[in-house]
Design a protein around this motif. Structure first.
Motif, short mmCIF file in Angstrom:
data_model
loop_
_atom_site.label_atom_id
_atom_site.label_comp_id
_atom_site.label_asym_id
_atom_site.label_seq_id
_atom_site.Cartn_x
_atom_site.Cartn_y
_atom_site.Cartn_z
N UNK A 60 40.12 40.97 48.63
CA UNK A 60 40.37 40.71 47.31
C UNK A 60 40.38 39.21 46.77
N UNK A 61 40.78 38.39 47.98
CA UNK A 61 40.58 37.10 47.74
C UNK A 61 39.26 36.61 47.42
N UNK A 62 38.32 37.28 48.00
CA UNK A 62 36.83 36.79 47.51
C UNK A 62 36.39 37.25 46.33
N UNK A 63 36.76 38.42 45.66
CA UNK A 63 36.48 39.03 44.71
C UNK A 63 37.52 40.37 44.03
N UNK A 64 38.18 39.96 43.42
CA UNK A 64 39.43 40.92 43.18
C UNK A 64 38.92 41.87 42.09
N UNK A 65 37.80 41.78 41.28
CA UNK A 65 37.36 42.89 40.27
C UNK A 65 36.50 43.71 41.00
N UNK A 93 38.03 49.71 44.12
CA UNK A 93 38.78 50.05 45.34
C UNK A 93 37.69 50.76 46.24
N UNK A 94 36.68 51.44 45.59
CA UNK A 94 35.69 52.22 46.54
C UNK A 94 34.82 51.01 47.59
N UNK A 95 34.62 49.99 46.79
CA UNK A 95 33.72 48.84 47.19
C UNK A 95 34.59 48.14 48.34
N UNK A 96 35.83 48.11 48.04
CA UNK A 96 36.71 47.25 49.09
C UNK A 96 36.71 48.40 50.18
N UNK A 97 37.00 49.62 50.12
CA UNK A 97 37.30 50.57 51.14
C UNK A 97 35.87 50.64 52.02
N UNK A 98 34.85 50.33 51.41
CA UNK A 98 33.74 50.51 52.18
C UNK A 98 33.69 49.27 53.01
N UNK A 138 50.70 45.27 46.37
CA UNK A 138 51.15 44.66 45.20
C UNK A 138 52.75 45.08 45.21
N UNK A 139 52.98 46.09 45.35
CA UNK A 139 54.83 46.42 45.15
C UNK A 139 55.61 45.37 45.95
N UNK A 140 54.88 45.18 47.32
CA UNK A 140 55.62 44.42 48.19
C UNK A 140 55.50 43.03 47.96
N UNK A 141 54.96 42.57 46.95
CA UNK A 141 54.83 41.12 46.75
C UNK A 141 53.49 40.34 47.26
N UNK A 142 52.82 41.02 48.13
CA UNK A 142 51.78 40.22 48.98
C UNK A 142 50.63 39.78 48.03
N UNK A 143 50.26 40.72 46.94
CA UNK A 143 49.30 40.21 46.03
C UNK A 143 50.38 40.01 44.70
N UNK A 144 50.29 38.74 44.28
CA UNK A 144 51.10 38.30 43.26
C UNK A 144 50.38 38.70 41.77
N UNK A 145 49.20 38.78 41.84
CA UNK A 145 48.26 38.93 40.57
C UNK A 145 46.93 38.99 40.73
N UNK A 162 35.07 16.60 44.84
CA UNK A 162 35.88 17.75 45.46
C UNK A 162 35.15 18.11 46.82
N UNK A 163 35.53 17.93 47.88
CA UNK A 163 35.02 18.32 48.75
C UNK A 163 35.02 19.70 49.36
N UNK A 164 36.50 20.39 49.22
CA UNK A 164 36.77 21.74 49.33
C UNK A 164 37.86 21.92 48.39
N UNK A 165 37.66 23.27 47.80
CA UNK A 165 38.79 23.63 46.96
C UNK A 165 38.74 25.16 46.87
N UNK A 166 39.76 25.86 47.44
CA UNK A 166 39.93 27.13 47.49
C UNK A 166 41.27 27.84 47.23
N UNK A 167 41.23 29.17 46.83
CA UNK A 167 42.53 29.60 46.71
C UNK A 167 42.93 30.76 47.80
N UNK A 168 41.89 30.91 48.36
CA UNK A 168 41.96 31.88 49.61
C UNK A 168 42.92 31.41 50.85
#
Length: 154
Positions: free
Chosen positions: A16-21, A24-29, A46-53, A145-151
């Motif tokens: 999800x951090x690489x591509x949240x769009x 679910x089938x692609x992630x599952x695979x 999501x419900x437990x707050x690990x995924x904020x958005x 900018x040498x490195x910038x990530x949200x992952x």
């Protein structure tokens, strides 16, 4: 305390951090699950707050925000008593992308974006330096900018 995330949860979070769009089938695979259990795990995360958005990450330069500045802000003695007021004011400034409370000789570190240095100068004098309790601001311009990530490393 046992880790509440298992290997599948971590794989899902990395995907999800690489591509949240992606579907679910692609992630599952990708993670080695069928779609239904994968969807249930994502829903729980999501419900437990690990995924904020789920957001679209924009290229600041492509939208004309070419300057990135780190500002170290020191509040005066009176200002320290009003940290909440300063913090609330920062939330109203869209140019400030991140704000951290620090220990040491300065009170806050801000990451600010602007169209160019002149735009940052206007922001500095018209907005930032006028916030409640501000005693001193030291700004450092990022040249590249040498490195910038949200992952996060999950």
């Amino acid at each position: 305390m046992p880790d509440p995330l298992d290997a599948y949860d971590r794989k899902i979070l990395r995907a999800l951090q690489q591509d949240a769009a992606q579907s679910t089938a692609a992630i599952a695979e990708e993670v080695g699950l069928s779609a239904s259990p994968c969807w249930r795990r994502i829903d729980r995360l999501e419900r437990e707050g690990y995924i904020k958005g789920r957001v679209a990450l924009l290229d600041r330069r492509k939208i004309g925000l070419n300057a990135q500045v780190f500002a170290l802000v020191k509040l005066n003695a009176h200002g320290r008593a009003n940290l909440d007021e300063f913090s609330a004011s920062i939330h109203e400034l869209p140019e400030v992308l991140e704000c951290y409370v620090l220990m040491g000789t300065v009170d806050f570190m801000l990451r600010v974006v602007a169209a160019d240095i002149e735009a940052y100068e206007r922001f500095f004098f018209e907005k930032l330096s006028r916030l409640p309790g501000v005693q001193e601001i030291n700004s450092t311009v990022a040249l590249s900018e040498i490195k910038s990530t949200t992952a996060l490393p999950v």
